[in-house]
Design a protein around this motif. Sequence first.
Motif, PDB file in Angstrom:
ATOM      1  N   LEU A 286      -8.509   2.823  -9.958  1.00  0.00           N
ATOM      2  CA  LEU A 286      -8.193   1.382  -9.956  1.00  0.00           C
ATOM      3  C   LEU A 286      -7.533   1.049 -11.257  1.00  0.00           C
ATOM      4  N   ASP A 287      -7.688   1.619 -12.429  1.00  0.00           N
ATOM      5  CA  ASP A 287      -6.926   1.356 -13.536  1.00  0.00           C
ATOM      6  C   ASP A 287      -5.641   1.872 -13.570  1.00  0.00           C
TER       7      ASP A 287
ATOM      8  N   LEU B  87       0.734  -1.258  -0.040  1.00  0.00           N
ATOM      9  CA  LEU B  87       0.008  -0.069   0.004  1.00  0.00           C
ATOM     10  C   LEU B  87       1.091   1.261   0.009  1.00  0.00           C
ATOM     11  N   SER B  88       1.982   1.396   0.862  1.00  0.00           N
ATOM     12  CA  SER B  88       2.986   2.589   0.768  1.00  0.00           C
ATOM     13  C   SER B  88       3.175   2.577  -0.455  1.00  0.00           C
ATOM     14  N   SER B  89       3.564   1.584  -1.287  1.00  0.00           N
ATOM     15  CA  SER B  89       4.275   1.752  -2.664  1.00  0.00           C
ATOM     16  C   SER B  89       3.390   2.354  -3.639  1.00  0.00           C
ATOM     17  N   VAL B  90       2.131   1.794  -3.718  1.00  0.00           N
ATOM     18  CA  VAL B  90       1.114   2.449  -4.570  1.00  0.00           C
ATOM     19  C   VAL B  90       0.640   3.746  -4.042  1.00  0.00           C
ATOM     20  N   ALA B  91       0.697   4.152  -2.775  1.00  0.00           N
ATOM     21  CA  ALA B  91       0.364   5.430  -2.414  1.00  0.00           C
ATOM     22  C   ALA B  91       1.297   6.402  -2.577  1.00  0.00           C
ATOM     23  N   GLY B  92       2.644   6.068  -2.665  1.00  0.00           N
ATOM     24  CA  GLY B  92       3.538   7.072  -2.851  1.00  0.00           C
ATOM     25  C   GLY B  92       4.249   7.442  -1.321  1.00  0.00           C
TER      26      GLY B  92
ATOM     27  N   THR C  93      -2.544  -3.499 -12.480  1.00  0.00           N
ATOM     28  CA  THR C  93      -3.185  -2.124 -12.181  1.00  0.00           C
ATOM     29  C   THR C  93      -3.325  -2.107 -10.833  1.00  0.00           C
ATOM     30  N   LEU C  94      -3.813  -0.844 -10.087  1.00  0.00           N
ATOM     31  CA  LEU C  94      -4.045  -0.594  -8.572  1.00  0.00           C
ATOM     32  C   LEU C  94      -4.983  -1.516  -8.171  1.00  0.00           C
TER      33      LEU C  94
ATOM     34  N   ARG D  19       4.634  -2.567 -13.981  1.00  0.00           N
ATOM     35  CA  ARG D  19       5.048  -3.099 -15.503  1.00  0.00           C
ATOM     36  C   ARG D  19       5.932  -4.065 -15.453  1.00  0.00           C
ATOM     37  N   ARG D  20       6.221  -4.661 -14.528  1.00  0.00           N
ATOM     38  CA  ARG D  20       7.195  -6.040 -14.488  1.00  0.00           C
ATOM     39  C   ARG D  20       6.460  -7.139 -15.022  1.00  0.00           C
TER      40      ARG D  20
END
Length: 170
Positions: free
Chosen positions: A126-127, A56-61, A139-140, A132-133
Amino acid sequence: MKSNELLLDAFGRIHETVARTLEGADGETLVRRPAGNGNSMAWLIWHLSRVEDAQLSSVAGLEQVWTSQGYAGRFALPLPERDTGYGHSSGQVDAVKAAPELLLAYYDAVHRQTVAFLTDLGDDDLDRIVDRRWDPPVTLGVRLVSTIADCLQHVGQAGYARGLHSAPQA
């Protein structure tokens, strides 16, 4: 129901189950490993907390709660600071020891950060591609669902491990 409300409900259920699973657990129960080599309750709760925190911290920055709020130091585990438990050896599983209060405090803090992120999340968010790996790229929405699935599996395993400890031995 909006998608963020659904996600808040799902992560809320994880939170409730973690608290219920840890309630009244003692040190012996937390470190007991099913069949002598399964994952202990302490490791499972720590790991699911680390997974949710890292994902979550990764996707939330955001910085992980583990480091930003000093939990790495409070746990003082003999593991690399960014370790989340993936691929742990038996010795590494044994190394994860913590009081139930500390495990719950860490998960509570992670959950608060998760809730803060999800509260303002819109359906279109969410999209967004977050990794990209993979082919197709992740997607989120997919990352959030996979995190929920992982955490629910681990809290269920922790409950099972606790039940084994309290069950009469034949």
